[in-house]
Design an enzyme around this catalytic site. Structure first.
Site, PDB file in Angstrom:
ATOM      1  N   THR A  86       0.871  -1.188   0.000  1.00  0.00           N
ATOM      2  CA  THR A  86       0.000   0.000   0.000  1.00  0.00           C
ATOM      3  C   THR A  86       0.897   1.223   0.000  1.00  0.00           C
ATOM      4  O   THR A  86       2.123   1.105   0.116  1.00  0.00           O
ATOM      5  CB  THR A  86      -0.898   0.028   1.254  1.00  0.00           C
ATOM      6  OG1 THR A  86      -0.059   0.237   2.407  1.00  0.00           O
ATOM      7  CG2 THR A  86      -1.699  -1.246   1.425  1.00  0.00           C
ATOM      8  N   ASP A  87       0.301   2.409  -0.084  1.00  0.00           N
ATOM      9  CA  ASP A  87       1.112   3.631  -0.106  1.00  0.00           C
ATOM     10  C   ASP A  87       1.944   3.770   1.164  1.00  0.00           C
ATOM     11  O   ASP A  87       3.114   4.143   1.123  1.00  0.00           O
ATOM     12  CB  ASP A  87       0.210   4.865  -0.286  1.00  0.00           C
ATOM     13  CG  ASP A  87      -0.240   4.986  -1.729  1.00  0.00           C
ATOM     14  OD1 ASP A  87       0.330   4.254  -2.583  1.00  0.00           O
ATOM     15  OD2 ASP A  87      -1.165   5.762  -2.000  1.00  0.00           O
ATOM     16  N   CYS A  88       1.337   3.498   2.318  1.00  0.00           N
ATOM     17  CA  CYS A  88       2.129   3.636   3.554  1.00  0.00           C
ATOM     18  C   CYS A  88       2.931   2.385   3.881  1.00  0.00           C
ATOM     19  O   CYS A  88       3.876   2.448   4.665  1.00  0.00           O
ATOM     20  CB  CYS A  88       1.265   4.089   4.726  1.00  0.00           C
ATOM     21  SG  CYS A  88      -0.393   3.466   4.759  1.00  0.00           S
ATOM     22  N   TYR A  89       2.535   1.242   3.335  1.00  0.00           N
ATOM     23  CA  TYR A  89       3.282  -0.015   3.575  1.00  0.00           C
ATOM     24  C   TYR A  89       3.592  -0.656   2.223  1.00  0.00           C
ATOM     25  O   TYR A  89       2.906  -1.591   1.795  1.00  0.00           O
ATOM     26  CB  TYR A  89       2.453  -0.981   4.433  1.00  0.00           C
ATOM     27  CG  TYR A  89       2.074  -0.426   5.790  1.00  0.00           C
ATOM     28  CD1 TYR A  89       2.994  -0.393   6.829  1.00  0.00           C
ATOM     29  CD2 TYR A  89       0.780   0.050   6.036  1.00  0.00           C
ATOM     30  CE1 TYR A  89       2.644   0.107   8.069  1.00  0.00           C
ATOM     31  CE2 TYR A  89       0.419   0.546   7.272  1.00  0.00           C
ATOM     32  CZ  TYR A  89       1.359   0.573   8.287  1.00  0.00           C
ATOM     33  OH  TYR A  89       1.008   1.062   9.511  1.00  0.00           O
TER      34      TYR A  89
END
Lengths: 140, 388
Positions: free
Chosen positions: B129-132
Site C-alpha cells: 500500500t502507499d504507507c506499507y
C-alpha cells in the site's frame, strides 16, 4: 538353586528364522520363556521380547547359546530411555501403562518409571505429550 | 465477634513480614482440627495453583516495523499460521494453531521457543500500500528483537473438569489423554483441593484485576473466561460438580519461564499448552476460611463418556477416590490417571507462598467481581446458514 526372572530384547539375523531357538532354551537349558512381544519374519531380521526364568547358571548358558547363534540378547531396561529432566509429571503415560511400569508416586505425584516391569507395548510413546520416551525395540 | 479483614490490612501485614500464608493443601489439613473462625483469625492468605493443558492460550506479539514497512496480511512463525488482522505488525498466535504439514509443532511450541529466547522465522506477505509498500518479508525474530510479547489466554483455570472415560471398543485420542476401550482407564485434570476456583467457588475474592502467578511471573485476571458458567449443579459443600467458571488471564510473556509454560502435542488431537497458574486467596472472614478448607473427599466431579457423542454423564466421584488410583462407575472398577501435573501445581503454590512471605507479591482487590448468573449457549445449526 535360586530362580531368576529377567527380560531381554533379542535381535535375530535375517537367516535365523528357521532355527527352533526357544525350543532349545526350554529343553537344553531348562529356561521358562514368556514371549512378551515378537516381530519375526522368515528371511528378515526380527525382534523378540522375552521373559526368561531359570537358575543363574542356566540363564547364563542359555544367553551364551543364543549369542553363539548370532542372536543379540540385551537386557530390556537398556533399550528404553525416558527424558526425566524434561518430564512434567502430567501422568498421561500412566493412563495407558497396564504393566504398571509407569506410576505416579502417591506422595510427591512425580512420575516413577520401573523398566523391569515394562513389556514394551509402546503405548506410552504416543501418550506422552512431550514425546519423552524412546524405545529401541526394532532393529535399526 | 467474627473476624473481618480487609485487603489493605492483609497487604500491611505482608509488607511488615507478619502475614501468615499457607498453601490450600496445608490449610485443608489445618481445618481437620481448627474451625473456620480460628482459621480466619490465624491465616491471612491461602495459595492455590494448577498446571494443566489449557488449549485456549495464545500470545500477542508486536514485531516492530521493517524498512520499507509492510502491512502483514499473512503471517507464519516457524511455519505456523498466526492471526493477521491486528494492524500492520501485531499478531496473535494461538497455542493450538498449526501447519497441517507439520502438525506436531504448533503455536504452543512457537510460544515456548519465544520464551526460551530461541530464534523464530517470521515470514509475512502484504499486498503493498502507499504507507506499507513492501509485499514480502522473511526474517528472524526472538524475545529480544520484538517490542512486546504478551500471553493472553481467554479461557484458563477451569473450575472443576469432568473425568474422561471411553465406553466404546476403540481407543479414543483426546485432550484428556489416550482413553483405552471398554472403560479400562479414566483420566482427570483438576488439581483438586489445590485448584484455584475450587477454593473460592463463588469467586468472592477472585475477579477482574486479581494479581496472579502466571507462567513464572506476575500476571492478572483480566475478564471472566469464555464459557463462564455459574449455573452448573453444586454439591453440599458448594462446589460445582462439573466444568463451570473460567478465567481470562494476561501477563508479560517476556518474563515467563518454560518451567511453567510447556508446549504439548496430543496424538491424533493436536497441540496445546500447559500453563502454570497460581492464585492467592485472602482469608477475609470465616466464610472464605471455610471455602479454602475444602478437602479432596468433599470435591466431586462428573464422569463423562468421551467415546459417545455429547459425552454423557455416567456418575460422580470425589477427588479422594480419583487420587486413590481407582474409581467405581456403574459397578465397574476403573484405573485412574491424572493428566495435569500436581507436582508442578504444588511447586507453584509454594513459590507463590514464598513470594508473599518475602513481600514480593501483594494481594489485589478485584476492580470488578464476576457475573453470578451466566449459562452457556450451544451453537445452533440454522438450515442454509440463514435465519428462518
Amino acid at each position: 538353586m535360586k530362580m531368576q526372572k529377567k527380560r531381554y530384547v533379542l535381535k535375530f539375523p535375517a537367516q535365523s528364522g528357521d532355527m527352533p531357538l526357544s525350543y532349545h532354551l526350554v529343553k537344553d537349558f531348562d529356561i521358562r520363556i514368556n514371549i512378551l512381544r515378537a516381530e519375526v519374519w522368515p528371511g528378515k531380521t526380527g525382534s523378540l521380547v522375552l521373559e526368561l526364568e531359570g537358575t543363574t547358571t542356566n540363564l547364563k548358558n542359555g544367553i551364551a547359546y543364543l549369542e553363539e547363534n548370532q542372536v543379540s540378547c540385551e537386557p530390556l531396561n537398556k533399550k528404553i530411555t525416558w527424558d526425566n529432566a524434561r518430564c512434567i509429571s502430567c501422568g498421561n503415560c500412566t493412563a495407558v501403562c497396564f504393566a504398571g511400569a509407569l506410576q505416579m508416586n502417591p506422595e510427591k505425584w512425580e512420575l516413577q518409571f520401573d523398566p523391569e516391569k515394562c513389556i514394551v507395548c509402546e503405548l506410552c510413546v504416543p501418550a506422552c505429550p512431550l514425546n519423552l520416551f524412546k524405545i529401541d525395540f526394532r532393529d535399526n | 465477634m467474627s473476624i473481618q479483614k480487609t485487603y489493605e490490612e492483609i497487604n500491611e501485614k505482608i509488607r511488615r513480614g507478619e502475614a501468615v500464608v499457607l498453601t490450600a493443601e496445608e490449610v485443608s489439613q489445618m481445618a481437620l482440627t481448627a474451625t473456620p473462625e480460628e482459621i480466619a483469625e490465624k491465616v491471612d492468605v491461602v495459595t492455590t495453583a494448577t498446571f494443566g493443558a489449557m488449549c485456549s492460550s495464545g500470545a500477542i506479539v508486536n514485531f516492530g516495523h521493517a524498512n520499507p514497512p509492510i502491512r502483514m496480511e499473512k503471517i507464519r512463525l516457524n511455519g505456523v499460521p498466526a492471526y493477521e488482522g491486528l494492524a500492520a505488525v501485531d499478531t496473535y498466535i494461538g497455542a493450538t494453531a498449526c501447519d497441517p504439514e507439520n502438525p506436531k509443532y504448533g503455536g504452543a511450541h512457537v510460544i515456548q521457543d519465544l520464551v526460551d529466547g530461541k530464534d523464530i522465522e517470521l515470514e509475512a506477505w502484504g499486498k503493498g500500500t502507499d504507507c506499507y509498500p513492501r509485499k514480502h518479508i522473511k526474517t528472524i525474530i526472538n524475545k529480544e528483537t520484538v517490542n512486546e510479547m504478551i500471553l493472553f489466554n481467554p479461557r484458563n483455570a477451569y473450575q472443576n473438569y469432568p473425568v474422561a472415560v471411553n465406553s466404546t471398543s476403540q481407543m479414543k485420542y483426546t485432550y484428556m489423554g489416550n482413553l483405552l476401550p471398554n472403560m479400562r482407564n479414566a483420566t482427570y485434570s483438576t488439581s483438586g483441593e489445590l485448584s484455584p476456583l475450587l477454593n473460592d467457588p463463588e469467586m468472592k475474592t477472585i475477579g477482574i484485576g486479581t494479581r496472579i502467578f502466571l507462567g513464572g511471573t506476575q500476571g492478572f485476571v483480566v475478564w471472566p473466561g469464555t464459557q463462564f458458567n455459574t449455573l452448573k449443579p453444586k454439591n453440599e459443600f458448594g462446589v460445582p460438580v462439573s466444568n463451570s467458571a473460567t478465567l481470562a488471564v494476561m501477563g508479560n510473556l517476556k518474563e515467563m519461564s518454560s518451567e511453567f509454560l510447556q508446549a504439548a502435542y496430543y496424538e491424533k488431537y493436536g497441540v496445546s499448552l500447559f500453563v502454570g497458574i497460581g492464585i492467592p486467596i485472602p482469608v477475609l472472614n470465616a466464610d472464605i476460611a471455610k471455602n479454602v478448607s475444602i478437602r479432596n473427599e468433599q470435591i466431586e466431579t462428573t464422569v463423562c463418556d468421551y467415546g459417545v457423542e455429547g459425552s454423557p454423564a455416567l456418575g460422580r466421584v470425589t477427588y479422594a477416590e480419583l487420587r486413590s488410583g481407582e474409581i467405581e462407575v456403574q459397578g465397574k472398577k476403573i484405573r485412574t490417571a491424572p493428566v495435569s501435573s500436581l507436582a508442578k501445581a504444588r511447586k507453584i503454590a509454594k513459590i507463590l507462598k514464598q513470594s508473599i512471605l518475602a513481600g514480593e507479591f501483594e494481594i489485589s482487590k478485584p476492580v470488578q467481581m464476576f457475573p453470578t448468573n451466566t449459562s452457556l449457549k450451544s451453537l445452533k445449526e440454522v438450515k442454509g446458514g440463514e435465519q428462518s
